[in-house]
Design a protein around this motif. Structure first.
Motif, PDB file in Angstrom:
ATOM      1  N   GLU A   3       2.039 -57.381  14.644  1.00 28.07           N
ATOM      2  CA  GLU A   3       1.944 -57.441  13.190  1.00 28.07           C
ATOM      3  C   GLU A   3       2.999 -58.399  12.653  1.00 28.07           C
ATOM      4  OE1 GLU A   3       2.467 -54.452   9.450  1.00 28.07           O
ATOM      5  OE2 GLU A   3       2.595 -53.657  11.467  1.00 28.07           O
TER       6      GLU A   3
ATOM      7  N   THR B  19      -3.009 -56.812   1.275  1.00 29.78           N
ATOM      8  CA  THR B  19      -2.612 -56.884   2.685  1.00 29.78           C
ATOM      9  C   THR B  19      -3.791 -56.519   3.586  1.00 29.78           C
ATOM     10  OG1 THR B  19      -0.344 -56.328   2.082  1.00 29.78           O
ATOM     11  CG2 THR B  19      -0.956 -56.031   4.392  1.00 29.78           C
ATOM     12  N   LYS B  23      -5.528 -58.978   6.382  1.00 31.65           N
ATOM     13  CA  LYS B  23      -5.706 -58.648   7.794  1.00 31.65           C
ATOM     14  C   LYS B  23      -7.174 -58.612   8.189  1.00 31.65           C
ATOM     15  CE  LYS B  23      -1.610 -55.758   8.406  1.00 31.65           C
ATOM     16  NZ  LYS B  23      -1.192 -54.359   8.216  1.00 31.65           N
ATOM     17  N   ASP B  25      -9.285 -56.311   7.102  1.00 33.60           N
ATOM     18  CA  ASP B  25      -9.753 -54.926   7.138  1.00 33.60           C
ATOM     19  C   ASP B  25     -10.610 -54.545   5.934  1.00 33.60           C
ATOM     20  OD1 ASP B  25      -8.348 -54.682   9.440  1.00 33.60           O
ATOM     21  OD2 ASP B  25      -6.615 -53.685   8.542  1.00 33.60           O
TER      22      ASP B  25
END
Ligand code: GTP
Ligand code: MG
Lengths: 149, 293
Positions: A3, B19, B23, B25
């Motif tokens: 990450e 965020t 990513k 998602d």
């Protein structure tokens, strides 16, 4: 750790020197992190808003002016009241030994003086991430005595 | 994702949701599910070589919008370092007085290397901001290279910034950007040779066969020339002319993100690599999949 970490580097207070802050920002970028640099003379409110908008994992506060005794605790209080107690806070710059225990007890997890190596900072970051992943308290608003130095 | 908090305007929920989008998602289809009616925000991109003054100009644009009580989101994109994967995101340094407004949300983004990935995420982010009633979105991006042209293509309007002291970007790329731009700004009019630069650009534009954008001479430092720029921006928002080369780029970008977001893409690449299939067969296979969808 795959990450990407997001780290805000901010300079509260009125002094106009940011060579140290920029050095830290570059070192952390070179270690593979995404570093958001705020520039000089930010108020605690502006800094906390930046942490929120940028969804930062870490906040690094650079202080050379002695304002840290007042400003850093204020920033941490604001972070906690904004629901950002999980953000990991560290400090750098010129912070005399006698001021440190209070900052640590307030939730600062590391203090890096002038001349700190970037390896030292990176080790701190990796270790705190490990703590976070194992659900050990490490954020500025989390209950723990743990600190890096 | 806490949808109630998000809808109530909680900044941290918005930030966390961005965020997730970053990513990969969360996609715009998911966003549409939660927000049945979405008003599209006006999306502006500001682009140009490093150091020409994009962030300083942005600050004035933001202030102008804030005075009109608009809800604004800024996405400041900077390249990730190809060596470390890290990035130094410093556009906020220039944004000073407007930082405290509740009507402004400012997010810095790194390109994170994978070509195509960031622009497709950016359009999902735009969707989210629109769903939350943001009216203006400003994307700052460095105008060199293909990826940045694509970032610009997710926006409705493009401001290309030049400066007298800016290193010239590659001619071909610049020509591409000039064709895409809706407005060209020559910044740093307080410096010598700014006028000269503006005249050169106007001359070059006269030679092009397309309808050309207007050129504005401004100084972000002295805050000069902005009145005319703001008027032009308003004018464009009122009646935007479609621009053929921009439609072309938008289409090919949409095509590309369709391709790279295709779930079987890794398998197809593997088969291509081991020469189990030809390019033509690969295309057929992908097309087949899109038909079923
Ligand atoms: N003389 C002069 N300098 C300016 C003007 N506008 C910006 N600058 C300076 O140009 C430098 C770069 O400004 P930025 O706004 O950060 O430029 P940018 O295009 O956003 O830069 P990147 O994000 O790094 O690509 C700064 O030192 C500014 O102070 C202007 O109108 N006149
Ligand atoms: Mg900038």
């Amino acid at each position: 750790m795959d990450e990407r970490l997001r780290i805000v580097i901010a300079k509260p207070g009125l002094d106009g020197h940011d060579r140290g802050a920029k050095f830290v920002a570059r070192a952390l970028r070179d270690a593979g992190h995404e570093v958001i640099y705020t520039g000089l003379r930010r108020t605690p409110e502006e800094i906390v808003r930046t942490v929120i908008d940028e969804d930062a994992d870490f906040l690094g506060l650079s202080s050379l002016s002695g304002a840290h005794n007042f400003l850093i605790p204020k920033i941490i209080d604001l972070l906690i009241s904004s629901g950002c107690g999980d953000v990991i806070v560290f400090a750098g710059g010129i912070i005399p030994e006698i001021d440190r225990p209070r900052l640590f007890s307030k939730g600062v997890r590391a203090i890096f003086g002038p001349g700190t190596s970037s390896t030292n900072m990176n080790d701190f970051i990796l270790l705190t991430v490990e703590r976070r992943e194992s659900n050990s308290p490490v954020g500025c608003g989390e209950e723990t005595d743990w600190r890096w130095n | 994702m806490d949808i109630i908090k998000l809808k109530n305007g909680d900044r941290r929920s918005l930030s966390k949701t961005l965020t997730m989008i970053e990513k990969g998602d969360l996609k715009s289809a998911d966003i549409k599910e939660f927000f049945p009616a979405i008003n599209e925000a006006e999306v502006w991109a500001i682009t140009g070589s490093p150091g020409v003054g994009k962030s300083c100009i942005s600050e004035h644009i933001i202030d102008n919008w804030l005075q009109e009580n608009k809800k604004i989101a800024v996405l400041a994109v900077d390249p990730s370092s190809p060596l470390s994967g890290g990035a130094l995101l410093g556009d906020r340094i220039r944004i000073s007085n407007s930082d405290n407004s509740d009507n402004l949300f400012y997010r810095s983004l790194a390109t994170r290397g994978q070509s195509g990935a960031i622009p497709s995420n950016i359009s999902d982010m735009i969707k989210l901001f629109s769903a939350l009633d943001y009216e203006k979105i400003l994307i700052e991006t460095v105008g060199a290279g293909q990826a940045e042209v694509r970032v610009a293509s997710v926006s409705k309007f493009i401001i290309l910034v030049e400066a007298p002291d800016s290193g010239d970007i590659l001619q071909a790329e610049k020509a591409g950007l000039m064709e895409l731009a809706d407005i060209i700004v020559v910044n740093k009019s307080d410096l010598e040779r700014a006028n000269e630069k503006a005249e050169q650009l106007k001359l070059a534009l006269q030679l092009s066969e397309n309808e050309s954008p207007n050129v504005f001479l401004i100084s972000a430092k002295e805050k000069l020339g902005f009145k005319d720029l703001f008027l032009e921006m308003k004018e464009l928002e009122k009646n935007k002319k479609e621009n053929k080369s921009k439609s072309k780029i938008s289409l090919s970008f949409a095509w590309e993100s369709l391709l790279w977001n295709y779930k079987g893409i890794d398998l197809i690449l593997q088969k291509l690599e081991s020469e189990k299939i030809t390019i033509k067969e690969a295309i057929n296979e992908i097309m087949e999949e899109f038909k079923i969808d």
